[in-house]
Scaffold this active site. Structure first.
Site, short mmCIF file in Angstrom:
data_model
loop_
_atom_site.label_atom_id
_atom_site.label_comp_id
_atom_site.label_asym_id
_atom_site.label_seq_id
_atom_site.Cartn_x
_atom_site.Cartn_y
_atom_site.Cartn_z
N GLU A 166 38.23 99.44 25.23
CA GLU A 166 38.60 99.51 24.13
C GLU A 166 37.76 100.40 23.18
O GLU A 166 37.25 99.93 22.01
CB GLU A 166 39.22 98.56 23.34
CG GLU A 166 40.41 97.79 23.89
CD GLU A 166 40.91 96.65 23.17
OE1 GLU A 166 40.41 96.16 22.13
OE2 GLU A 166 42.00 96.15 23.50
N GLU A 350 45.76 94.24 29.32
CA GLU A 350 45.86 92.99 28.31
C GLU A 350 47.19 93.31 27.56
O GLU A 350 47.44 94.35 26.89
CB GLU A 350 44.71 93.29 27.20
CG GLU A 350 43.34 92.90 27.45
CD GLU A 350 42.34 93.09 26.44
OE1 GLU A 350 42.75 92.79 25.26
OE2 GLU A 350 41.14 93.31 26.84
C1 GBH Z 1 41.32 93.02 22.44
O1 GBH Z 1 41.45 93.76 21.33
C2 GBH Z 1 40.17 92.60 22.92
O2 GBH Z 1 39.86 93.63 24.09
C3 GBH Z 1 39.88 91.30 23.56
O3 GBH Z 1 38.53 91.08 23.71
C4 GBH Z 1 40.52 90.48 22.43
O4 GBH Z 1 40.25 89.24 22.59
C5 GBH Z 1 42.07 90.69 22.25
O5 GBH Z 1 42.39 91.93 22.08
C6 GBH Z 1 42.85 89.60 21.10
O6 GBH Z 1 42.27 90.24 19.73
O7 GBH Z 1 46.52 94.33 11.99
O8 GBH Z 1 48.57 93.51 12.88
O9 GBH Z 1 47.96 95.74 13.17
C7 GBH Z 1 42.70 93.86 20.38
C8 GBH Z 1 42.20 95.03 19.30
C9 GBH Z 1 42.64 95.28 16.95
C10 GBH Z 1 44.64 94.62 18.43
C11 GBH Z 1 43.67 94.71 16.07
C12 GBH Z 1 45.49 94.42 17.26
C13 GBH Z 1 45.54 94.85 14.75
C14 GBH Z 1 46.91 94.09 14.54
N1 GBH Z 1 43.37 94.66 18.11
N2 GBH Z 1 45.03 95.35 15.83
S1 GBH Z 1 47.66 94.47 12.98
#
Ligand code: GBH
Length: 442
Positions: A166, A350
């Site tokens: 990511e 994921e």
């Molecule tokens: C991943 O990132 C990571 O790779 C992992 O390490 C982590 O534990 C896992 O996901 C769970 O977080 O504000 O409602 O639109 C995920 C990246 C960024 C995905 C924030 C969801 C916003 C949701 N995330 N995003 S919202």
């Protein structure tokens, strides 16, 4: 050992990341990473804790392998901690740190589980951050040097390499908004941290191919279907720009060798020849999917060219994220329609959700909401496959409850409950359900 997904074979399994599960941050000569530093700063982590102990997987990895075996998984995506391999981030290699991954990889193979190794899941060696981190072009070269070391040590047994996890999220949260390590608030100037990660990806892909010929290489992106709040030209333009930053910056570059038009002005950090390096052929694309993103034109006091708006009308996870399984089908079909033959086969690297997951009086975690989430998202993958998208795997996030970055231990994503006081693992109802789903196959 199958090294390339044979036709008809589908990868089923789960994912974790080094800093989120390993603990043992001082063991066997590991150097410090930006996350050790960040967690030490007051107020950064919701519960004030760190990955110092986490799931203790550094010592208890055999239990993790048993859990995967019990699931019937044929793949496990884990990440390698760069500071265990090169405590300074360059030069001297630390054999006892590498030996941990040797043990893990061999343990997986003994159970017929394909090791999917990600080289970088955000734990940059602190000495490299001190030299500028991903804002420094040199970090890309250091990453390729590290990749060559890992390829040499594990390339005979790893089934699939992931370079970066990511890069968008690391750029945005780590360098633009500062809610993740290293905590920089550079807003749009964080573009350089994204570009240097992309360059590092390309250089590392070359190093991996040289050091372990024949092992598939993928980039792992967090991708999101972007929707505008209205059809007004302003909202549509904001959505277009957001899509360029979140998705296309890490797809057009890698798959087409170009930056999207919306980022064409983005900077003098892009040197001649960089895009040729970045667009190394990929064997697979790793897709991490959580939810779509809703975008509006920026308000007057917003320095950015877009504004993110909460999506209404869907259930939300314990984290507050909307549950939109059809967004995954939309995303996958959209990738195929946008990139056509330039799109390699996809692995969902994921997908998952956080819920409070309190154990009942008998110690069981009855996470019916997670079962519903996984079921609906796997069906969404099936719909994309039926529409002709070449999806080769589905890896749930996560095998274990773990250290959820800025949220500390307050958000549980696991198929397996972890008691963080003891490190004891206990499969949740969703683990049993996923076992049945894997056994059923497509
Ligand atoms: C991943 O990132 C990571 O790779 C992992 O390490 C982590 O534990 C896992 O996901 C769970 O977080 O504000 O409602 O639109 C995920 C990246 C960024 C995905 C924030 C969801 C916003 C949701 N995330 N995003 S919202």
């Amino acid at each position: 050992m199958t090294r390339v997904p044979a036709s008809g074979q589908f990868w089923w399994g789960a994912a974790t990341a080094s800093y989120q599960v390993e603990g043992a941050v001082d063991a066997d000569g590991r150097g410090r990473s930006i996350w050790d530093t960040f967690c030490d700063e007051p107020g950064r982590i919701a519960d004030g804790l760190s990955g110092a102990d986490a799931c203790r997987s550094y010592d208890r990895w055999r239990e993790d392998v048993q859990l995967l075996d019990g699931l019937g998984a044929n793949a496990y995506r884990f990440s390698i901690a760069w500071p265990r391999v090169q405590p300074q981030g360059h030069g001297r290699v630390n054999p006892p740190g590498l030996a941990y991954y040797d043990r893990l990889v061999d343990g997986l193979l003994e159970h017929g589980i394909a090791p999917f190794a990600t080289l970088y899941h955000w734990d940059l060696p602190q000495p490299l951050e001190d030299a500028g981190g991903w804002m420094a072009r040199d970090t890309a070269e250091r990453f390729a040097e590290y990749a060559a070391v890992v390829a040499d040590a594990l390339g005979d047994r790893v089934a699939c390499w992931g370079t970066l996890n990511e890069p968008f999220v690391h750029m945005a949260l780590g360098y633009a908004f500062g809610t993740h390590a290293p905590g920089e608030v550079l807003l749009l100037d964080a573009f350089a941290a994204g570009h240097h990660q992309l360059l590092g990806h390309g250089l590392a892909a070359q190093a991996l191919r040289a050091g372990s010929p024949g092992t598939p290489v993928m980039l792992v992106n967090n991708l999101t279907p972007v929707r505008a709040t209205s059809t007004s030209p302003e909202d549509a333009e904001a959505a277009h720009v957001y899509d360029a930053f979140h998705n296309r910056m890490f797809l057009d570059t890698v798959l087409l060798g170009t930056y999207p038009d919306a980022l064409a002005e983005a900077g003098d950090v892009v040197h001649d020849g960089d895009l040729a390096t970045i667009s190394q052929p990929l064997d697979l694309l790793g897709v991490n999917y959580y939810n779509p993103t809703l975008v509006a034109a920026p308000g007057a006091d917003n320095p950015l060219p877009f504004e993110l708006v909460p999506i209404e009308g869907y259930p939300t996870t314990g984290f507050g994220w909307p549950v939109v399984p059809e967004g995954l089908t939309e995303l996958l079909v959209g990738l195929r329609d946008t990139y056509g033959d330039a799109l390699p086969p996809v692995v969902i690297t994921e997908n998952g959700c956080a819920y409070p997951d309190e154990p009942g009086p008998d110690g069981e975690v009855d996470d019916a909401d997670r079962i519903a989430y996984l079921d609906a998202h796997i069906s969404a993958v099936g719909a994309a496959r039926d529409a002709g998208v070449d999806v080769r795997g589905y890896l749930a996030w996560s095998l274990l409850d773990n250290f959820e970055w800025a949220e500390g231990y307050t958000q549980r994503f696991g198929l397996t409950h972890v008691d963080f006081a003891t490190g004891d693992r206990r499969p949740k109802a969703s683990y049993e359900w996923f076992r049945g789903r894997i056994a059923r196959g497509w």
